[in-house]
Design an enzyme around this catalytic site. Structure first.
Site, PDB file in Angstrom:
ATOM      1  N   SER A  12       0.949  -1.356   0.065  1.00  0.00           N
ATOM      2  CA  SER A  12       0.029   0.110   0.015  1.00  0.00           C
ATOM      3  C   SER A  12       0.816   1.266   0.030  1.00  0.00           C
ATOM      4  O   SER A  12       1.811   1.486  -0.855  1.00  0.00           O
ATOM      5  CB  SER A  12      -0.939  -0.212   1.094  1.00  0.00           C
ATOM      6  N   HIS A  42      -7.571  -5.877   0.699  1.00  0.00           N
ATOM      7  CA  HIS A  42      -6.357  -4.884   0.735  1.00  0.00           C
ATOM      8  C   HIS A  42      -5.593  -5.487   1.904  1.00  0.00           C
ATOM      9  O   HIS A  42      -5.889  -5.221   3.101  1.00  0.00           O
ATOM     10  CB  HIS A  42      -6.957  -3.294   0.926  1.00  0.00           C
TER      11      HIS A  42
HETATM   12  C1  GCU Z   1      -5.157   5.201   2.080  1.00  0.00           C
HETATM   13  C2  GCU Z   1      -4.555   5.637   1.058  1.00  0.00           C
HETATM   14  C3  GCU Z   1      -4.007   4.879  -0.179  1.00  0.00           C
HETATM   15  C4  GCU Z   1      -2.794   3.744   0.739  1.00  0.00           C
HETATM   16  C5  GCU Z   1      -3.552   3.377   1.875  1.00  0.00           C
HETATM   17  C6  GCU Z   1      -2.758   2.400   2.779  1.00  0.00           C
HETATM   18  O1  GCU Z   1      -6.171   3.950   1.816  1.00  0.00           O
HETATM   19  O2  GCU Z   1      -5.469   6.285   0.301  1.00  0.00           O
HETATM   20  O3  GCU Z   1      -3.212   5.545  -0.939  1.00  0.00           O
HETATM   21  O4  GCU Z   1      -2.158   3.167  -0.270  1.00  0.00           O
HETATM   22  O5  GCU Z   1      -4.044   4.217   2.748  1.00  0.00           O
HETATM   23  O6  GCU Z   1      -1.522   2.739   2.832  1.00  0.00           O
HETATM   24  O7  GCU Z   1      -3.212   1.550   3.221  1.00  0.00           O
END
Ligand code: GCU
Length: 355
Positions: free
Chosen positions: A194, A337
């Protein structure tokens, strides 16, 4: 293989060209440097240079870990920069036995080993070491006026975003690893999930000593192409997380199609090394299709350098797909995710063969 469907999608995006007309492989180092410079200038900012010097100490003697299959130690790095000294820890889990081992530098959300994102015993059982770094030990992931951690030591003017600072720290962990005979310096992979997948991509772009660059669910301003992206966009990410980036990136809010770059510049900077991208079916905020399309958009760079690029069918991905036939790999797994064992195993399946 011809890809009329994917080529049409890519040509409608009108992406800036990565390679100039008449490109010759000898031009790659210079062009690669330009691409990295563009991404620093436009998106992430300029991380500190290489340190003047570095020392390290093991806080604890390596402890017996995973029933004696590995050792675990906490290492504290002290880095000397022109502005002063900066200290941060990381944890090294290294298999016992005959090395040298291939290894991961894993930038993580928590300092724990193991951790829900870091199945260290499985990684060790597959013959890899893992050096894990807790990002908040380097620069706080929040609005702190750039006063704390490494950020606090650096000039405020033209400041680097925190993704750049975390990426810089991954290279310092690599500096340490390259001096350790238990680790195979030719087989270093940088990996993150992420926001830390964005960080891993930047670390791999900045530091060619990483033989493999792995982005898990990095999405917006990471592996996903920004033009026509679904889910998160530049407007949202720079409003909610302005401190991840430099101060000029927000100018491209709603102007994705006008940008003189896109995320394919960042991924192309990994060439001709290994680039692996993983997406998750339910992660629509990151947008698996846009992550996949970036892999399609950079494949020709590997080919121009005499390597197999991204081997994929002429369609968008479906859950369960793994395309690991070239030096650019992609998978789309079921679920949400996260970086889970399934992701780690797919990356190691690839690296077992490719490294
Ligand atoms: C949020 C953000 C993302 C990122 C994510 C994470 O959702 O909007 O861009 O990748 O956090 O790091 O879990």
């Amino acid at each position: 293989m011809k890809h009329p469907v994917i080529d049409k999608i890519l040509s409608d995006l009108r992406l800036p060209a990565i390679l100039p007309e008449g490109f010759d492989a000898a031009q790659w180092p210079a062009r690669r440097a330009e691409l990295v410079e563009i991404m620093k200038k436009e998106v992430y900012g300029y991380p500190p240079e290489k340190p003047l010097s570095m020392t390290f100490e093991s806080e604890t003697a390596p402890i017996n870990y995973c029933a004696g299959k590995a050792t675990l130690e906490t290492v504290t790095l002290t880095v000397t920069l022109p502005q002063g000294k900066f200290t941060f820890p990381f944890k090294a889990s290294v298999p016992t036995g005959e090395g040298p081992y291939p290894f991961f530098v894993f930038i993580n959300f928590r300092p724990d080993v193991p951790d829900r994102y870091l199945p260290s015993e499985e990684i060790i059982d597959r013959g890899y070491a893992v050096l894990s770094l807790y990002y908040n030990d380097v620069a706080f992931d929040g609005e702190d006026g750039f006063e704390g951690g490494l950020a606090g030591m650096l000039p405020k003017e033209d400041r680097c975003g925190k993704i750049g600072l975390w990426a810089w720290a991954a290279s310092r962990v690599l500096d340490w690893a390259l001096d350790d005979p238990r680790l195979d310096g030719e087989k270093a992979a940088v990996i993150g999930h992420s926001r830390l997948g964005k960080t891993a991509l930047l670390a791999g772009a900045l530091d060619e000593r990483f033989a493999a660059v792995i982005s898990n669910d990095s999405g917006c301003s990471g592996a996903a192409i920004s033009r026509n992206k679904a889910g998160e966009r530049i407007e949202t990410i720079t409003r909610v997380f302005p401190y991840w980036f430099n101060e000029s990136y927000p100018q491209y809010t709603d102007l994705e199609r006008e940008m003189p770059f896109d995320q394919h510049f960042l991924l192309a900077a990994a060439a001709p090394r290994i680039l692996l991208v993983g997406s998750a079916e339910q992660d629509l905020w990151a947008d698996p299709n846009s992550e996949y399309l970036t892999c399609c958009a950079v494949s020709h760079v590997w080919e121009a350098l005499g390597e197999k690029g991204f081997v994929h069918p002429d369609r968008l991905p479906v859950p369960g797909d793994t395309f690991h036939g070239g030096k650019v790999g992609y998978h789309l797994r079921h679920g949400s995710h996260a970086i889970c064992r399934d992701d780690w195993n797919r990356y190691m399946d690839f690296l077992d063969k490719a490294l």
